[in-house]
Motif scaffolding. Structure first.
Motif, PDB file in Angstrom:
ATOM      1  N   UNK A  25       0.845  -1.217   0.000  1.00 57.92           N
ATOM      2  CA  UNK A  25       0.000   0.000   0.000  1.00 57.92           C
ATOM      3  C   UNK A  25       0.871   1.254   0.000  1.00 57.92           C
ATOM      4  N   UNK A  26       0.574   2.157  -0.912  1.00 52.69           N
ATOM      5  CA  UNK A  26       1.334   3.401  -1.003  1.00 52.69           C
ATOM      6  C   UNK A  26       2.686   3.259  -1.667  1.00 52.69           C
ATOM      7  N   UNK A  27       2.934   2.125  -2.322  1.00 48.86           N
ATOM      8  CA  UNK A  27       4.226   1.931  -2.989  1.00 48.86           C
ATOM      9  C   UNK A  27       4.399   2.959  -4.101  1.00 48.86           C
ATOM     10  N   UNK A  28       5.592   3.516  -4.191  1.00 51.47           N
ATOM     11  CA  UNK A  28       5.870   4.511  -5.212  1.00 51.47           C
ATOM     12  C   UNK A  28       6.814   3.972  -6.265  1.00 51.47           C
ATOM     13  N   UNK A  29       7.092   4.742  -7.293  1.00 54.32           N
ATOM     14  CA  UNK A  29       8.000   4.278  -8.346  1.00 54.32           C
ATOM     15  C   UNK A  29       9.444   4.231  -7.846  1.00 54.32           C
ATOM     16  N   UNK A  30      10.221   3.393  -8.485  1.00 49.82           N
ATOM     17  CA  UNK A  30      11.639   3.295  -8.154  1.00 49.82           C
ATOM     18  C   UNK A  30      12.356   4.564  -8.581  1.00 49.82           C
ATOM     19  N   UNK A  31      13.100   5.144  -7.651  1.00 52.31           N
ATOM     20  CA  UNK A  31      13.919   6.324  -7.954  1.00 52.31           C
ATOM     21  C   UNK A  31      15.293   5.818  -8.364  1.00 52.31           C
ATOM     22  N   UNK A  32      15.667   6.036  -9.623  1.00 46.11           N
ATOM     23  CA  UNK A  32      16.927   5.508 -10.137  1.00 46.11           C
ATOM     24  C   UNK A  32      18.110   6.239  -9.527  1.00 46.11           C
ATOM     25  N   UNK A  33      19.213   5.518  -9.305  1.00 50.31           N
ATOM     26  CA  UNK A  33      20.394   6.146  -8.703  1.00 50.31           C
ATOM     27  C   UNK A  33      20.936   7.264  -9.580  1.00 50.31           C
ATOM     28  N   UNK A  35      10.317  -4.206  -1.997  1.00 47.20           N
ATOM     29  CA  UNK A  35       8.928  -4.408  -1.588  1.00 47.20           C
ATOM     30  C   UNK A  35       8.177  -3.095  -1.423  1.00 47.20           C
ATOM     31  N   UNK A  36       8.912  -1.975  -1.383  1.00 50.99           N
ATOM     32  CA  UNK A  36       8.256  -0.676  -1.159  1.00 50.99           C
ATOM     33  C   UNK A  36       8.087   0.118  -2.442  1.00 50.99           C
ATOM     34  N   UNK A  37       8.542  -0.426  -3.578  1.00 43.31           N
ATOM     35  CA  UNK A  37       8.365   0.247  -4.868  1.00 43.31           C
ATOM     36  C   UNK A  37       7.449  -0.598  -5.738  1.00 43.31           C
ATOM     37  N   UNK A  38       6.881   0.004  -6.761  1.00 42.08           N
ATOM     38  CA  UNK A  38       5.976  -0.726  -7.646  1.00 42.08           C
ATOM     39  C   UNK A  38       6.763  -1.712  -8.507  1.00 42.08           C
ATOM     40  N   UNK A  39       6.127  -2.814  -8.798  1.00 42.44           N
ATOM     41  CA  UNK A  39       6.773  -3.841  -9.612  1.00 42.44           C
ATOM     42  C   UNK A  39       7.068  -3.315 -11.016  1.00 42.44           C
ATOM     43  N   UNK A  40       6.157  -2.536 -11.570  1.00 48.32           N
ATOM     44  CA  UNK A  40       6.355  -2.031 -12.938  1.00 48.32           C
ATOM     45  C   UNK A  40       7.603  -1.157 -13.038  1.00 48.32           C
ATOM     46  N   UNK A  41       7.772  -0.249 -12.068  1.00 56.29           N
ATOM     47  CA  UNK A  41       8.937   0.636 -12.125  1.00 56.29           C
ATOM     48  C   UNK A  41      10.235  -0.134 -11.900  1.00 56.29           C
ATOM     49  N   UNK A  42      10.185  -1.156 -11.034  1.00 61.42           N
ATOM     50  CA  UNK A  42      11.376  -1.965 -10.788  1.00 61.42           C
ATOM     51  C   UNK A  42      11.780  -2.726 -12.046  1.00 61.42           C
ATOM     52  N   UNK A  43      10.824  -3.369 -12.668  1.00 60.62           N
ATOM     53  CA  UNK A  43      11.138  -4.191 -13.837  1.00 60.62           C
ATOM     54  C   UNK A  43      11.464  -3.345 -15.057  1.00 60.62           C
ATOM     55  N   UNK A  44      10.939  -2.121 -15.109  1.00 59.71           N
ATOM     56  CA  UNK A  44      11.266  -1.239 -16.228  1.00 59.71           C
ATOM     57  C   UNK A  44      12.733  -0.834 -16.199  1.00 59.71           C
TER      58      UNK A  44
END
Length: 852
Positions: A568-576, A652-661
């Motif tokens: 719940x409330x997971x956000x997109x992955x912030x790239x380094x 686990x705290x970021x969305x799966x779509x942003x992680x896999x993208x």
């Protein structure tokens, strides 16, 4: 001794009803023929082939449910004994309490009934204790079911004799009539209960069919399932969002207009026979009047109504036309929702399912959703409304007896249809399971076409598929046979009601007791108009029931819980940042533990870090957990202990779509779509231009190879890419990843299917895309990862060594041992490829029997 009473002839079949001599003789003869002759055949079959039931009835059920079923079975036995004793008692009372002497038909029918009930008891007990080896017990056999049905029908046929003044007791004018009426009530209730309990089969609820209601087991999980309409509210609630087009006001108006047409059709159905009566009455009186206006109205109504079921009428055709768009909306909504749900399920779930079976369930479920709506809204519902309208109309406009006949016939017909159809549910479910297995077998065999050829297993596959068809057809036969039984019972009920109502109407018209010829025409028109859709009621009900069965598996898929979900409330992955702080890591594993099953851990407290822009390699024997690390990082599974961080963020705290993208993967086992090479490369970035696709293919060292194909980039690769070699498939996968241009690169044995020269060519391409990118490599050939910034050596789920290539060699540990083994194997391969050389240095000719 006379066979029939005085002034009664067995050959005089009908006079305002049938004689008791004829009725009881024929009923007893037919029922005894069914149960004695065919029951004897069944007993012989059981004597030769049956084996004792392996588990007691009710095994696997709760104690309360088991006691309930045992009680119902005892009720079955008790009622059978009661009915057998009744006919002997009735014969004994004849001439004393009952009026009239004992005649031949009484002795014959009593003996036949007694023998029939004794035979039914024997069949019930043998079905309870034994089972045929090839057919698991799923209910009573056809002999008992047909016998109990015929017994109940024979009691209902007595209602045809309501107006017969002789012999029958319906007028209750004497003590004998009261006794006979009491006997009739006991017989009627007993046969009704036997008929219902026969469908339930409480004495046969074994481990094979221990269901909550009708002995139904879900063969996929072994849990008891209830009737088709169990949890009906939940099923309708699940389906409701797909029925009402919430986002389309135009479709909503179409739905409302369709129901308006449906209501208008019910009014038309009432007035068609009324105007038919008016036309007949205008021609049957002393003064015949040419009522052309009535004829025009009648024809106009028939034009709107169509046939008896409204199948050709304007109203029905217009409603069907408007419903097309609504039906398509439902199909689209269900299919898209189910397809999206399947893609959201975990890899574990997909690895445990058969693709052919899932597709079969998906197709059948979506088709059944549309069929269910049409059947309920435009067949079942209108028929029920027409029945209530007909009963009310006949009570008001004719006589309460006509309304009673229609009501009893319709109610009995619907009750019989529902009960028998529910009983048939177990056979339809078994047929569906066998159909799923058949389809899954064929799809699985065709997908593994090459493997079948490798092992010359064509005959085995054909035989296995033939066996699957045999099993399906066996279940199909049971379903079809029980359907014929249902149709026969329905025909008995409908014909009995039509006969009773028609005889009563003709009698009243002939005796001039208030009904005209036109009213008789109205009655017959209305009844026939009503009975036509009623005859289809069973079909539609079976269709609805079949739709619910088909949708059960689809509902199971929709209820399948997602193993990996966004928090719940997971956000997109912030790239380094491209210029990270010194010592920062893009990928970090902290004490990660994981196992595919609780009893077999794969990773045991793994910890390591991949710094920004660096390359880390994983090596080790098969089964050490290398590929599992890739799957956990891509979040196909969630870790069971520890945590994984990407760019300082817990996955686990970021969305799966942003992680896999942000991650590009070149898997060890590359699977391609059955489409063109261009499509498969472009799948890495669907909006890529043709020039970018070609550039990616060049970097993957496959562009020149593609140009040699007859269709170039439009060449279709076949099912799962079978038309390409293993190396070509892997290079397409590399090109696809190059086109995606991800932030992180995961290479899982990316060059395992390539020859040495091609591997060297692709290494430069991989170096190109991995340059300045955080990279995690799984390698079998150690020569491909000597440039890695760090090498992790895994063994049995643990990291036993870590360091650079030179450091690990200097330690002389597991990595050095693996390196030495690969060098030894490589030297051996070179020696095998070189020609034999004699000791004197001359080159010896290669012998004919020398093979590589």
């Amino acid at each position: 001794m006379r066979f029939c009473p005085v002034n009664i002839s067995f050959t005089d079949v009908w006079e305002h009803g049938t004689s008791r001599c004829f009725h009881e003789t024929v009923s007893a003869a037919v029922c005894s023929l069914i149960v004695v002759v065919f029951g004897a055949v069944q007993l012989i079959i059981y004597y030769k082939y049956a084996t004792p039931a392996p588990r007691p009835p009710g095994w696997g059920l709760s104690e309360e449910r088991r006691k309930s079923l045992s009680f119902l079975y005892q009720v079955q036995i008790g009622l059978t004994y009661l009915l057998a004793a009744y006919f002997i008692l009735r014969l004994a009372l004849q001439g004393n309490v009952l009026e009239g002497p004992i005649v031949g038909y009484m002795i014959l029918s009593s003996c036949l009934w007694w023998i029939s009930f004794m035979m039914s008891l024997a069949i019930m007990r043998i079905e309870r204790k034994y089972m045929l080896p090839s057919v698991p017990t799923r209910g009573h056999g056809l002999v008992l079911l047909i016998f109990w049905t015929a017994l109940f029908v024979s009691e209902n046929l007595a209602f045809l004799n309501l107006n017969r003044e002789k012999e029958w007791w319906f007028h209750v004018t004497s003590t004998a009539d009261k006794v006979e009426m009491s006997f009739f009530i006991v017989r009627y209730l007993s046969t009704l209960i036997l008929f219902v309990l026969g469908l339930k089969a409480p004495g046969l609820t074994t481990a094979y069919n221990a269901g909550e209601d009708f002995g139904i087991i879900d063969e996929e999980n072994g849990q008891a399932r209830g009737t088709t309409f169990k949890n009906l509210y939940v099923k309708i609630k699940t389906l409701a969002p797909f029925i009402w087009p919430r986002k389309s006001p135009l479709l909503q108006m179409s739905v409302i207009f369709c129901f308006t047409l449906l209501a208008f059709g019910r009014v038309i159905n009432l007035y068609v026979p009324i105007y038919g009566r008016a036309i007949v009455d205008s021609m049957s009186g002393e003064k015949v009047v040419f009522r052309w206006d009535l004829v025009l109205i009648f024809v106009a109504f028939k034009f709107l109504q169509g046939g008896g079921t409204g199948g050709m009428g304007v109203l029905n055709n217009l409603r069907s036309f408007l419903w097309i768009s609504i039906q398509q909306y439902t199909t689209r909504a269900v299919q898209v929702e189910l397809f999206a749900h399947l893609h959201s399920l975990s890899l574990r779930w997909h690895l445990g399912r058969k693709t052919g079976e899932v597709l079969k369930v998906m197709n059948r479920g979506t088709d059944s959703a549309n069929s269910l709506l049409s059947s309920v809204l435009f067949s079942i519902l209108p028929t029920l409304v027409d029945i209530f309208v007909a009963v009310a109309y006949f009570v008001v406009a004719f006589d309460y007896r006509f309304g009673l006949i229609v009501f009893i016939t319709m109610g009995l017909y619907i009750a019989v249809t529902v009960m028998v159809t529910e009983w048939r549910t177990k056979f339809i479910r078994s047929m569906n399971l066998a159909d799923n297995a058949k389809e899954a077998r064929s799809v699985d065999s065709l997908l593994n076409f090459e493997t079948v050829k490798y092992y010359n297993a064509e005959v085995y596959e054909v035989d296995a598929y033939r066996e699957a068809i045999y099993k399906y057809q066996k279940e199909e036969w049971k379903s079809s046979a029980t359907l014929n039984l249902l149709n026969t019972v329905q025909n008995f009920v409908v014909s009995g009601g039509l006969l009773a109502g028609s005889l009563l109407c003709v009698y009243i018209v002939a005796e001039k007791k208030g009904l005209t010829v036109g009213q008789y025409v109205l009655f017959t028109m209305y009844i026939l108009q009503l009975y036509v859709p009623l005859n289809w009621f069973g079909t539609y009900y079976r269709l609805i029931q079949r739709n619910f069965i088909d949708m059960e598996n689809m509902f199971d898929l929709l209820r399948e819980e997602k193993e990996v979900v966004d928090a719940p409330g997971a956000g997109p992955l912030v790239l380094p940042s491209p210029t990270p702080q010194a010592g920062s890591a893009d990928i970090e594993f902290f004490g990660v533990s994981f196992g595919y099953s609780p009893y077999r851990p794969v990773l045991k407290s793994i910890s390591f870090a991949v710094p920004h822009g660096k390359t880390v390699a994983l090596v080790g024997p098969s089964g050490s957990g290398k590929s599992t690390i890739i799957r956990l990082l891509f979040r196909f599974y969630d870790v069971q202990g520890g945590a994984i961080f990407v760019g300082g963020q817990n996955v686990k705290t970021v969305t799966q779509n942003s992680l896999r993208a942000a991650i590009g993967v070149v898997p060890q086992d590359t699977v391609l779509f059955n489409n063109s090479i261009k499509f498969n490369i472009q799948y890495g970035r669907v909006d890529a231009t043709e020039d970018e696709i070609i550039a990616a293919a060049k970097h993957a060292d496959i562009h020149n190879q593609i140009l040699t194909f007859s269709d170039g980039y439009e060449t279709v690769v076949g099912e799962r890419g079978l038309k390409l070699s293993g190396g070509e498939k892997q290079r397409v996968a590399i090109a696809r990843t190059i086109l995606k241009s991800p932030h992180f690169i995961l290479l899982d044995e990316a060059t395992s299917a390539l020859d040495t020269q091609t591997e060297r060519n692709i290494q430069s391409a991989l170096y190109h895309i991995c340059n300045n990118r955080t990279t995690l490599i799984i390698a079998h050939r150690l020569s491909t990862i000597i440039h890695a910034d760090q090498i992790l050596v895994l063994n049995e789920g643990e990291i036993i060594e870590r360091g650079r290539h030179e450091e690990l060699l200097s330690k002389g540990g597991k990595y050095a041992q693996m390196w030495e083994e690969q060098l030894t194997n490589k030297d051996a391969e070179k020696r095998e490829e070189a020609p034999d050389t004699p000791a004197d240095g001359s080159v010896e000719a290669v012998r004919p029997d020398h093979h590589h």
